[in-house]
Write a protein that holds these residues in place. Sequence first.
Motif: not given
Length: 149
Positions: A44, A89, A92-93, A97-98, A111, A113, A120, A134, A146
């Motif tokens: 990630w 965070i 696994h965002v 999205d971040v 956020l 996951v 992901s 998310v 989100y």
Amino acid sequence: MKFTIPLPLAAFALVGVLLTGPVLAAGEELVVYKDPNCGCCGAWATHMREHGFAVREVATQEMGLVKSEAGVPRALGSCHTATVGGYVIEGHVPADDVRRLLDEKPALAGLAVPGMPQGSPGMEGPYPPQRYEVIGFDGKGGTKVYARH
């Protein structure tokens, strides 16, 4: 004395921004806290680097404490916890999205996951990807979807 970037270097930097997205401003380092034995956390972190984030990985055996101090709701837990731009965070965002979170600056703590959904970022592999959400969370127990992937 005025400092100027030579034209070839400036053009190279512009191409890099166009290909990877804007480089985060100074002080926007993404710090990833992870168990030293977890491989998907490093995958990630690589995903985030590939999308223009400056990433620092911190290996720790105290992930429960990290999550608690960061305010990650237990139901939203995953394997790693990161901080960037004043946000948490969890898991696994996706980088997009971040980036959206940092651009929009919503009234959220972060956020997440939850779990480790197949497909992901960092969880790619031979298995079919799963649909996942998310989740945005605030510091008062509130959550909202989100993004959906």
